[in-house]
Write an enzyme that holds these catalytic residues in place. Structure first.
Site, mmCIF file in Angstrom:
data_model
loop_
_atom_site.group_PDB
_atom_site.id
_atom_site.type_symbol
_atom_site.label_atom_id
_atom_site.label_comp_id
_atom_site.label_asym_id
_atom_site.label_seq_id
_atom_site.Cartn_x
_atom_site.Cartn_y
_atom_site.Cartn_z
ATOM 1 N N HIS A 98 0.849 -1.200 0.000
ATOM 2 C CA HIS A 98 0.000 0.000 0.000
ATOM 3 C C HIS A 98 0.875 1.237 0.000
ATOM 4 O O HIS A 98 2.101 1.145 0.070
ATOM 5 C CB HIS A 98 -1.015 -0.026 1.145
ATOM 6 N N ASP A 156 -0.296 -4.030 6.256
ATOM 7 C CA ASP A 156 -0.987 -3.511 7.447
ATOM 8 C C ASP A 156 -2.445 -3.949 7.488
ATOM 9 O O ASP A 156 -3.288 -3.275 8.089
ATOM 10 C CB ASP A 156 -0.924 -1.974 7.472
ATOM 11 N N HIS A 182 -7.626 -0.746 5.372
ATOM 12 C CA HIS A 182 -6.580 0.127 5.932
ATOM 13 C C HIS A 182 -6.317 1.263 4.949
ATOM 14 O O HIS A 182 -6.315 2.439 5.323
ATOM 15 C CB HIS A 182 -5.332 -0.699 6.185
ATOM 16 N N HIS A 232 4.356 -4.835 11.006
ATOM 17 C CA HIS A 232 4.696 -4.145 12.259
ATOM 18 C C HIS A 232 4.732 -5.116 13.442
ATOM 19 O O HIS A 232 3.993 -6.109 13.461
ATOM 20 C CB HIS A 232 3.669 -3.045 12.585
ATOM 21 N N HIS A 258 5.850 2.192 3.803
ATOM 22 C CA HIS A 258 5.738 1.007 2.929
ATOM 23 C C HIS A 258 6.222 1.289 1.508
ATOM 24 O O HIS A 258 6.680 0.373 0.838
ATOM 25 C CB HIS A 258 4.288 0.497 2.917
HETATM 26 FE FE FE Z 1 2.600 0.612 8.197
HETATM 27 ZN ZN ZN Z 2 -0.089 1.502 6.598
#
Ligand code: FE
Ligand code: ZN
Length: 254
Positions: A55, A132, A113, A170, A60
């Site tokens: 994304h 994410d 997200h 993460h 990222h």
């Molecule tokens: Fe992130």
């Molecule tokens: Zn993100």
């Protein structure tokens, strides 16, 4: 088949390098930190041939241009937000196959997200790079999507084989576990996992990747049908999307 290397970078991101054993093609999953990615490449003696973006967020895709300029690599990213992926060469979405040498990933659209978020699923390796969308015992915040979209995205991930390894972007696991215990206080698997995670983090050990099987047992964002969760939320008869939305709202305020 892939070799996979994982390294922490920025404050709580994980970087991933994947190398197709047959051809030596190497991709970075996202570009959180070019210096960290280059250090990981140098440690293996690998040359970067591809960037696979999940994304558009800066942690990222923010390193795309620097790495593309340095390596001349091909940048592949989500069709649904192609205009926001620096240096993109190929835009992909649901149903597309991304090849890295002799290895292949199915692209899965997982909006929620961000509007165009995608996941790369390497079936032969049992590995999904989920960005994410899903975290250990958590899920991404809904910055660009409605709860029904994110719920549908999570259902797609939940339909993969349970042994699938989920490579999240993460290390949020401890905080996620603390929240999860507030909405599923009687989930024994969750209690045990939270304790195990505390021990891993105390030793400085990553808790990622996780497996889909572990998430199905302990991640409240996959468990909208669980009676204990519904009781804790006071939503015994609500539909699954409403339960998911309430769980996400409570996490946002936690
Ligand atoms: Fe992130
Ligand atoms: Zn993100």
């Amino acid at each position: 088949m892939l070799d996979i290397r994982q390294f922490p970078c920025l404050s709580d991101n994980y970087g991933y390098l994947i190398r197709d054993r047959q051809t030596g093609a190497v991709a970075t999953i996202d570009t959180p930190d070019p210096d960290a990615i280059n250090a990981a490449l140098a440690a293996e003696g690998w040359r970067l041939t591809h960037i696979l973006n999940t994304h558009h967020h800066w942690d990222h895709a923010g390193g795309n241009l620097a790495l593309k300029e340095q390596w001349g690599c091909e940048v592949i990213g989500p069709k649904g937000e192609a205009a926001r992926i620096p240096g993109i060469d190929r835009a992909v979405g649901e149903g597309d196959i991304v090849t890295l040498g002799a290895s292949a990933a199915a692209v899965i659209d997982t909006p929620g997200h961000t509007a165009g978020h995608i996941v790369y699923y390497f079936a032969e390796d049992g590995a999904a790079f989920v960005g994410d969308t899903i975290f250990a015992m958590g899920c991404g915040r809904l910055f660009e999507g409605a709860p029904e979209e994110m719920w549908a995205s999570l259902r797609k991930i939940a339909a993969l084989p349970p042994a699938t390894k989920l490579y999240c972007a993460h290390e949020y696991t401890q905080a996620n576990a603390r929240f999860a215990r507030t909405v599923e206080p009687d989930n024994e698997a969750l209690k045990a996992r939270a304790a195990a995670v505390d021990a891993l983090r105390a030793a400085g050990t990553p808790t990622v990747p996780t497996t889909l099987a572990e998430e199905l047992a302990t991640n409240p964002f996959l468990r909208a049908e669980a009676p204990g969760l519904r009781t804790a939320l006071g939503m015994p008869k609500a539909d699954a999307v409403a339960v998911f939305a309430e769980t996400r709202a409570r996490k946002d305020a936690f």
